[in-house]
Structures are given as C-alpha cells and as structure tokens.
Design a protein around this motif. Structure first.
Motif, short mmCIF file in Angstrom:
data_model
loop_
_atom_site.label_atom_id
_atom_site.label_comp_id
_atom_site.label_asym_id
_atom_site.label_seq_id
_atom_site.Cartn_x
_atom_site.Cartn_y
_atom_site.Cartn_z
N MET A 135 -33.39 25.04 -6.99
CA MET A 135 -32.29 25.86 -6.47
C MET A 135 -32.43 27.27 -7.01
SD MET A 135 -29.01 23.29 -6.83
CE MET A 135 -29.30 22.97 -8.57
N SER A 136 -32.17 28.25 -6.14
CA SER A 136 -32.24 29.66 -6.54
C SER A 136 -30.93 30.35 -6.19
CB SER A 136 -33.39 30.37 -5.82
OG SER A 136 -34.63 29.78 -6.15
N ALA A 137 -30.42 31.12 -7.14
CA ALA A 137 -29.20 31.89 -6.91
C ALA A 137 -28.98 32.82 -8.10
CB ALA A 137 -27.99 30.98 -6.74
N GLU A 138 -28.44 33.99 -7.82
CA GLU A 138 -27.97 34.90 -8.86
C GLU A 138 -29.03 35.18 -9.94
OE1 GLU A 138 -23.24 34.35 -9.00
OE2 GLU A 138 -24.35 32.62 -9.76
N GLY A 139 -30.28 35.34 -9.49
CA GLY A 139 -31.31 35.78 -10.41
C GLY A 139 -31.99 34.69 -11.22
N GLN A 140 -31.79 33.42 -10.87
CA GLN A 140 -32.54 32.39 -11.58
C GLN A 140 -32.82 31.20 -10.66
OE1 GLN A 140 -30.17 31.18 -14.96
NE2 GLN A 140 -29.07 29.64 -13.80
N ARG A 141 -33.94 30.55 -10.94
CA ARG A 141 -34.31 29.33 -10.22
C ARG A 141 -34.32 28.17 -11.20
NH1 ARG A 141 -39.13 28.96 -5.87
NH2 ARG A 141 -37.45 30.03 -4.75
N VAL A 142 -33.73 27.05 -10.78
CA VAL A 142 -33.72 25.84 -11.59
C VAL A 142 -34.54 24.78 -10.86
CG1 VAL A 142 -32.34 24.07 -12.71
CG2 VAL A 142 -31.44 26.40 -12.49
N LEU A 143 -35.57 24.29 -11.54
CA LEU A 143 -36.43 23.24 -10.99
C LEU A 143 -36.03 21.91 -11.63
CD1 LEU A 143 -38.16 26.04 -11.42
CD2 LEU A 143 -39.99 24.65 -10.46
N HIS A 144 -35.87 20.89 -10.79
CA HIS A 144 -35.42 19.58 -11.25
C HIS A 144 -36.57 18.58 -11.17
CE1 HIS A 144 -31.16 20.75 -11.34
NE2 HIS A 144 -31.43 21.46 -10.26
N VAL A 145 -36.93 18.04 -12.31
CA VAL A 145 -37.96 17.01 -12.41
C VAL A 145 -37.32 15.76 -12.99
CG1 VAL A 145 -40.15 16.35 -13.49
CG2 VAL A 145 -39.80 18.70 -12.68
N TYR A 146 -37.66 14.60 -12.44
CA TYR A 146 -37.23 13.33 -13.03
C TYR A 146 -38.46 12.55 -13.48
CZ TYR A 146 -32.35 13.93 -11.97
OH TYR A 146 -31.06 14.40 -11.96
N ALA A 147 -38.33 11.91 -14.64
CA ALA A 147 -39.51 11.31 -15.25
C ALA A 147 -39.16 10.05 -16.03
CB ALA A 147 -40.19 12.32 -16.18
N ASP A 148 -40.18 9.23 -16.23
CA ASP A 148 -40.07 8.12 -17.17
C ASP A 148 -40.12 8.73 -18.58
OD1 ASP A 148 -40.45 5.91 -18.84
OD2 ASP A 148 -41.69 4.86 -17.37
N PRO A 149 -39.11 8.47 -19.42
CA PRO A 149 -39.09 9.13 -20.74
C PRO A 149 -40.24 8.75 -21.65
CG PRO A 149 -37.31 7.51 -20.53
CD PRO A 149 -37.90 7.68 -19.17
N VAL A 150 -40.95 7.67 -21.35
CA VAL A 150 -42.10 7.33 -22.19
C VAL A 150 -43.32 8.17 -21.83
CG1 VAL A 150 -41.26 4.97 -22.47
CG2 VAL A 150 -42.94 5.47 -20.69
N GLY A 151 -43.24 8.93 -20.73
CA GLY A 151 -44.34 9.79 -20.32
C GLY A 151 -44.28 11.15 -20.98
N GLU A 152 -45.09 12.09 -20.49
CA GLU A 152 -45.24 13.39 -21.13
C GLU A 152 -44.79 14.55 -20.24
OE1 GLU A 152 -49.34 13.60 -22.22
OE2 GLU A 152 -49.10 12.24 -23.94
N ALA A 153 -43.96 14.26 -19.24
CA ALA A 153 -43.54 15.32 -18.32
C ALA A 153 -42.80 16.44 -19.05
CB ALA A 153 -42.67 14.73 -17.21
#
Length: 348
Positions: free
Chosen positions: A296-314
């Motif tokens: 999502m982009s708005a008001e001067g910033q972009r937020v990228l959403h990643v979902y991961a298995d917490p045992v991984g290294e994302a």
C-alpha cells in the motif's frame, strides 16, 4: 460417523501441547488400537478428547473414514483462522500414516459423501436428497451456496445451517470450502435452479481453473485523513492457502519523490519497484516459507506485507534488504498474525 469436540479457555503454548500430544499418542497407541478393534467409541473419546485439549481447547476433533488408512484422526480449527496454523503444525508433527491411522488438520472430502446419512435433530440427513442453489459472481473466486434438504423446513436456522456446513465439508473438504465457497445459507424451500449436491465439486473445479495463474489486483481508496491510497494485492488472497504463515512482516519504505496526491513518482517509483523485485527474488529462494501478499502506498510511504512461517528466515532477509534503502528511514515490524488481520481489506 461419530463427531467429537472440545472448547474452553487456552493458557499454554500450542507448540508444547503438540509435542505432548504426540508423545502421549506413541505411548497410548496400543490401547487406542484395542479400543478401535473393540468398537469402544465412547472410551476412545474419553482418551483422545483431553489429549487434544492440551494442544488447544478450541480445536475440534473427529474420527472419520481414512483416505488410505482404515480411519483418520482429524484435528481442525473448524474455520477459525487464528487456530488454523496450530492444527496444521499438529498434523505436520504426526507420525507417518499406517494401515489403521492417518492424520489431517481439516476435514477431507469424502469420496462416498453421497452415501452418507447423519442424524440431525432426530431426522435423517441424507446427502443424496440435498440440493444447492449456486451463484458465481462474475470474475470472483467464489461460489455462493443456498442449500436445501427436505428436513430443513422442520429444523431451526442454526441446526440446518450447521448441517449444511458439514455437508459442504464432506463434499469439498474443509479447506476447499474456505477457498472457494462464499456466502452459505440453508433454506426451508428449494432455491430456483437448484442442482443435486453431487455437482458441487465439479462446479468448484471449473471455477478454480480460472485462478491457477498468479494474479494481482490494483485497488484505490483513501486514508483516514482523506489522502489518496493505492494498493496492489495478490488475488485471490487467502490465509487457507498458506496455513503455516502466521508471521506478519511489514516493511515500511518512505519515499521522497511523490505526485500531488502523495503517491510515489519518478525515481522513487523506480526505487520501489527495484526493491520489490529484490524482495520477491529473496522470497523465491526461501523454499515456499513466505509469500509477498500486498503493498500500500499513501502520504509518502509504501508498506509491503509479507507473511511467513516463523521458523523460516523471511524476517532476516527483510531486515537485510532495507539497509540499502536511501530515501528516509525504513523499518521492519514483525508480529504474529495468524488471522492475517493486517491485510484484512484484501482477503478474498
């Protein structure tokens, strides 16, 4: 088919409970097998029920006919997205299936569903008498279902709805119901253009064939302050497709070059695209342990959403990547989010 379930408050760590369950299972297996051979269903419930509660008291369990084994032990979240990762981790820790037992984290489609009959409120609920009204909104990855059975006009709303939901699980499997079925209602009269329930799997299969390739949706809206917002989200976006990805990684990138609406432009837009390409490249090398869900982009910033298995290294890769960002101070926030609430507006 005999169904069992347990619900109560939960206070301990499900990971510990999963380990305790399978240790208990290995020790109790000879006695459990003897109960099965003797047909002691009530006694079996007295043993298995408390053991499942150790994993999480709100999990629901049942013993059903197996697909390859004689029977299956199913421990399911019953549609609760907060509990789905726990049920799948329970199944991932299970021993290999054998001639007697197999294990599943959700109800599986029953190949003999149309032969099943269940007692519902003292009446016979046979699937071969169930009919469905099916509506698939154009371009949407779902089919809305109106179910009718001859006994529905003498049952209360809650009972007939519960029976309809169970029937859909038998026909499609619980996970495919979550993937492809939208609105569900149980009617006391047959819907217009109703078809026998046996046709539901083929209708869903045809629907699913249109969403096999990766697709993305572009959306627009406004922030709480009225500023323009644009978002791109994977489509369809469904937690059921990634049941172990309950870690939310939010990458926030401020950008310098923006248009009159505060959206990225010029060199900032190019830098954001380059960052996303590098992020996607890293995710692709994580052996299926993370997914880039939306940005999502708005008001001067972009937020990228990643979902991961917490045992991984994302999360480690995300923190390494932001070091190279040159437009302001980026950040990475990592929290548990099994229900994918951070991207709830985009869930399909």
């Amino acid at each position: 088919m005999r169904l069992f379930g347990r619900k109560s408050e939960f206070t301990s760590d499900p990971a510990d409970g999963i380990g305790e369950f399978w240790t208990w299972w290995a020790e109790a297996r000879p006695e459990l097998d003897a109960m099965v051979a003797a047909g002691e269903a009530d006694r079996l419930a007295e043993w298995i029920g408390p053991a499942v509660q150790v994993v999480h008291p709100s999990l629901v369990w049942e013993i059903a006919p197996g697909l390859g084994s004689e029977q299956a032990l199913v421990v399911t979240s019953a549609g609760d997205p907060e509990l789905r990762p726990t049920a799948h981790r329970w199944a991932a820790a299970a021993p290999a299936a054998d001639a007697l037992w197999e294990f599943h984290p959700s109800r599986q489609a029953n190949p003999h569903a149309m032969d099943l009959t269940l007692d519902v409120g003292g009446y016979e609920f046979a699937l071969d008498k169930l009919v469905l009204g099916l509506r698939a909104p154009l371009g949407a990855p779902r089919v809305d279902v109106v179910a009718h059975h001859p006994i529905f006009d003498i049952l209360d709303d809650d009972t007939r709805t519960e029976a309809a939901l169970l029937a859909l699980d038998w026909l499609l499997g619980e996970d495919d119901v979550a993937r492809w079925v939208g609105d569900i209602s149980a009617a006391g009269f047959p819907p217009i253009d109703a078809v026998p329930a046996v046709h539901l799997p083929s209708v869903v299969s045809d629907l699913a064939s249109g969403f096999q390739d990766e697709q993305w949706a572009l959306l627009e809206g406004e922030t709480a302050t009225g500023a323009r917002l644009i978002a791109t989200a994977r489509y369809p976006l469904r937690p059921v497709d990634y049941p172990l990805f309950d870690q939310h990684i939010a990458i926030t990138l401020p950008y310098l070059h923006r248009d009159a609406d505060g959206l990225p432009a010029g060199r900032s837009l190019e830098a954001l695209r380059d960052f996303e390409e590098r992020l996607a490249g890293r995710i692709s090398r994580l052996h299926g342990s993370a997914v880039f869900a939306a940005h999502m982009s708005a008001e001067g910033q972009r937020v990228l959403h990643v979902y991961a298995d917490p045992v991984g290294e994302a999360a480690i890769h995300a923190k390494e990547l932001i070091v190279s960002w040159e437009e302001g101070r980026p950040r990475v926030d990592v929290v548990g989010d099994p229900g994918w609430t951070a991207v709830s507006p985009f869930l399909t």
